[in-house]
Design a protein around this motif. Structure first.
Motif, short mmCIF file in Angstrom:
data_model
loop_
_atom_site.label_atom_id
_atom_site.label_comp_id
_atom_site.label_asym_id
_atom_site.label_seq_id
_atom_site.Cartn_x
_atom_site.Cartn_y
_atom_site.Cartn_z
N CYS A 156 -39.21 -30.64 51.99
CA CYS A 156 -38.04 -30.20 52.77
C CYS A 156 -37.82 -28.70 52.56
CB CYS A 156 -36.78 -30.94 52.31
SG CYS A 156 -36.86 -32.74 52.43
N ILE A 157 -37.06 -28.14 53.45
CA ILE A 157 -36.54 -26.78 53.28
C ILE A 157 -35.03 -26.87 53.35
CG2 ILE A 157 -38.55 -25.47 54.06
CD1 ILE A 157 -37.43 -25.46 56.85
N TYR A 158 -34.34 -25.92 52.71
CA TYR A 158 -32.89 -26.00 52.71
C TYR A 158 -32.27 -24.63 52.88
CZ TYR A 158 -32.32 -24.17 47.92
OH TYR A 158 -32.31 -23.37 46.80
N SER A 159 -30.98 -24.64 53.18
CA SER A 159 -30.23 -23.40 53.36
C SER A 159 -28.89 -23.51 52.65
CB SER A 159 -30.00 -23.14 54.86
OG SER A 159 -29.04 -22.11 55.06
N HIS A 160 -28.54 -22.46 51.95
CA HIS A 160 -27.17 -22.35 51.42
C HIS A 160 -26.47 -21.33 52.31
CE1 HIS A 160 -24.25 -21.08 47.99
NE2 HIS A 160 -23.64 -21.82 48.91
N TRP A 161 -25.82 -21.84 53.34
CA TRP A 161 -25.18 -21.00 54.35
C TRP A 161 -23.82 -20.53 53.86
CZ3 TRP A 161 -20.75 -21.05 57.38
CH2 TRP A 161 -20.77 -20.29 58.55
N THR A 162 -23.58 -19.24 53.98
CA THR A 162 -22.27 -18.69 53.64
C THR A 162 -21.68 -18.05 54.89
OG1 THR A 162 -23.33 -16.64 52.87
CG2 THR A 162 -22.81 -18.31 51.21
N PRO A 163 -20.37 -18.18 55.09
CA PRO A 163 -19.75 -17.68 56.34
C PRO A 163 -19.68 -16.16 56.36
CG PRO A 163 -18.08 -18.50 54.83
CD PRO A 163 -19.40 -18.83 54.20
N PRO A 164 -19.72 -15.59 57.56
CA PRO A 164 -19.54 -14.13 57.67
C PRO A 164 -18.11 -13.74 57.36
CG PRO A 164 -19.59 -15.15 59.85
CD PRO A 164 -19.93 -16.23 58.86
N ALA A 165 -17.92 -12.48 57.11
CA ALA A 165 -16.57 -11.98 56.79
C ALA A 165 -15.60 -12.31 57.93
CB ALA A 165 -16.62 -10.48 56.56
N GLY A 166 -14.43 -12.79 57.56
CA GLY A 166 -13.42 -13.11 58.54
C GLY A 166 -13.49 -14.51 59.11
N SER A 167 -14.54 -15.26 58.76
CA SER A 167 -14.69 -16.62 59.27
C SER A 167 -13.95 -17.60 58.36
CB SER A 167 -16.18 -17.01 59.32
OG SER A 167 -16.32 -18.39 59.62
N ASP A 168 -13.39 -18.66 58.96
CA ASP A 168 -12.74 -19.69 58.16
C ASP A 168 -13.65 -20.90 57.94
OD1 ASP A 168 -12.78 -20.69 60.71
OD2 ASP A 168 -10.63 -21.11 60.83
N GLU A 169 -14.92 -20.76 58.33
CA GLU A 169 -15.88 -21.82 58.09
C GLU A 169 -16.19 -21.91 56.60
OE1 GLU A 169 -17.68 -24.06 59.88
OE2 GLU A 169 -16.66 -23.62 61.77
N PRO A 170 -16.32 -23.13 56.04
CA PRO A 170 -16.69 -23.27 54.63
C PRO A 170 -18.19 -23.06 54.45
CG PRO A 170 -16.46 -25.43 55.63
CD PRO A 170 -16.06 -24.44 56.69
N GLU A 171 -18.60 -22.77 53.23
CA GLU A 171 -20.02 -22.68 52.94
C GLU A 171 -20.67 -24.04 53.16
OE1 GLU A 171 -20.66 -21.54 48.89
OE2 GLU A 171 -20.21 -23.52 48.12
N LEU A 172 -21.98 -24.04 53.36
CA LEU A 172 -22.67 -25.28 53.69
C LEU A 172 -24.05 -25.31 53.05
CD1 LEU A 172 -22.86 -27.92 55.47
CD2 LEU A 172 -23.95 -26.47 57.21
N TRP A 173 -24.34 -26.40 52.35
CA TRP A 173 -25.69 -26.70 51.88
C TRP A 173 -26.29 -27.71 52.85
CZ3 TRP A 173 -27.83 -24.64 47.29
CH2 TRP A 173 -26.93 -23.92 46.48
N SER A 174 -27.47 -27.41 53.39
CA SER A 174 -28.07 -28.31 54.37
C SER A 174 -29.59 -28.26 54.27
CB SER A 174 -27.61 -27.95 55.79
OG SER A 174 -27.97 -26.61 56.11
N PHE A 175 -30.26 -29.31 54.75
CA PHE A 175 -31.72 -29.35 54.62
C PHE A 175 -32.35 -29.99 55.84
CE2 PHE A 175 -30.68 -33.65 53.36
CZ PHE A 175 -31.82 -34.42 53.54
N ALA A 176 -33.66 -29.78 55.94
CA ALA A 176 -34.48 -30.39 56.98
C ALA A 176 -35.75 -30.92 56.35
CB ALA A 176 -34.83 -29.38 58.07
N ALA A 177 -36.21 -32.07 56.82
CA ALA A 177 -37.49 -32.64 56.37
C ALA A 177 -38.61 -32.08 57.22
CB ALA A 177 -37.46 -34.16 56.46
N ILE A 178 -39.72 -31.75 56.59
CA ILE A 178 -40.86 -31.19 57.32
C ILE A 178 -41.69 -32.33 57.91
CG2 ILE A 178 -43.00 -29.86 57.08
CD1 ILE A 178 -41.60 -28.22 54.93
N THR A 179 -42.08 -32.15 59.17
CA THR A 179 -42.91 -33.14 59.85
C THR A 179 -44.22 -32.49 60.30
OG1 THR A 179 -42.00 -32.72 62.05
CG2 THR A 179 -40.87 -34.35 60.68
N ASP A 180 -45.22 -33.34 60.48
CA ASP A 180 -46.55 -32.88 60.87
C ASP A 180 -47.08 -33.79 61.96
OD1 ASP A 180 -48.85 -31.38 60.87
OD2 ASP A 180 -49.45 -31.85 58.82
#
Length: 326
Positions: free
Chosen positions: A247-271
């Protein structure tokens, strides 16, 4: 696309395969707290993940368990109230139908019957303490535990099964709703920049599910007047075992001024599909890493794309048996 899978959601499964792994209790507390404080959109967790905290040992585990118990109690109350309402609706509809058949009463009868069945099913799931295979299953947008390397240590952290790459706007979740999977032949694209080669994970998966078209799975042409029909197939590796899926993952952080919370998310690799998966009517297969390559995959920094891709090429190639589930 691996649209659904069973995941090993219990910490013991990770410990058996990776004895030095640690549970990110902070990460689990954060998502259960967020579900309590932000009920929309609904955050969905497999019941097996909740069960990790059914017998808490530490103060942190007790706090997580309390959040789960509170949520389940609220869900039970809300569902019981909805059940009462629909049972009354059904009684009223049947009373009307006993004297006069109306379209509204027939619709009320049909809708109430379906909603009663749904509510009873939900209450059964909420109250049940034993786990079945369905309790390990996740779908796009659900949360599941994955293994990563964090500050040099193996950490089991909950993440959403729908990856939002770093630097992308939150509406990518809708625009790219298929980003719960990452095609191997697309990993070097700009879409996965900052993720592939930087932030890798593995999920423990014993079973995966795919949508296929019935007539293709049955190796035939459509019959006269027949419309394409979707079916769901379950794929199990033989001999049965838990696979360490790349899998690959992302620790997404919101841009300045955004009220979105941070997010940990992932995707499974397919072939490209293994032959038996292709024969069943599907065009992708998840990538199960060989055990010797797992730690290398989890520490991609400084490695070339060629070296990382070689591990995906050297994937395990079990024989997948399949059966119809829906």
């Amino acid at each position: 696309m691996c649209y659904s899978a069973q995941v090993r959601a219990e910490y013991a499964a990770f410990q058996r395969m990776f004895p030095s792994s640690k549970l990110s209790l902070k990460g689990f507390w954060e998502i259960y707290w967020k579900r309590r404080e932000q009920p929309r959109p609904v955050m969905r967790f497999p019941k097996a993940m909740d069960a990790m905290f059914a017998s808490p040992q530490t103060d942190e585990e007790h706090r997580i368990g309390a959040l789960i118990d509170e949520y389940n109690a609220n869900q039970t109350t809300t569902t019981e109230q909805a059940l009462f309402k629909q049972r009354k609706r059904l009684v009223d509809a049947e009373r009307t139908l006993a004297t006069k058949v109306t379209k509204k009463a027939q619709e009320d009868q049909r809708i109430a019957t379906n909603k009663i069945a749904d509510a009873l099913g939900k209450l059964e799931r909420l109250r049940r303490t034993d786990l079945g295979e369905q309790d390990y299953r996740i779908f796009p947008g659900w949360w599941a535990p994955v293994l990563i390397v964090e500050e040099g240590e193996l950490v089991v952290r909950p993440m959403r099964y729908l990856c939002r790459p770093p630097g992308k706007p939150a509406d990518y979740d809708v625009k790219f709703s298929g980003a719960y999977n990452a095609r191997r032949d697309n990993l070097k694209s700009s879409f996965w920049k900052g993720v592939f080669g930087e932030q890798h994970a593995v999920a423990l998966i014993p079973v995966f599910y795919e949508n296929v078209v019935r007539h293709l799975a049955e190796h035939r042409e459509l019959g006269p007047g027949e419309e394409p029909e979707n079916i769901v197939l379950e794929f199990r590796p033989q001999p049965q075992r838990t696979m360490t899926v790349a899998c690959i993952y992302s620790h997404w952080t919101p841009p300045a001024g955004s009220d979105e919370p941070e997010l940990w998310s992932f995707a499974a690799i397919t072939d490209e599909p293994l032959p038996e998966v292709a024969a069943a009517g599907h065009d992708r297969t998840i990538v199960a890493l060989k055990p010797k390559n797992v730690m290398t995959w989890l520490t991609p920094q400084g490695r070339s794309h060629g070296e990382l891709d070689a591990m995906l090429e050297e994937k395990e190639r079990p024989h997948y048996e399949h059966r119809l589930v829906a």
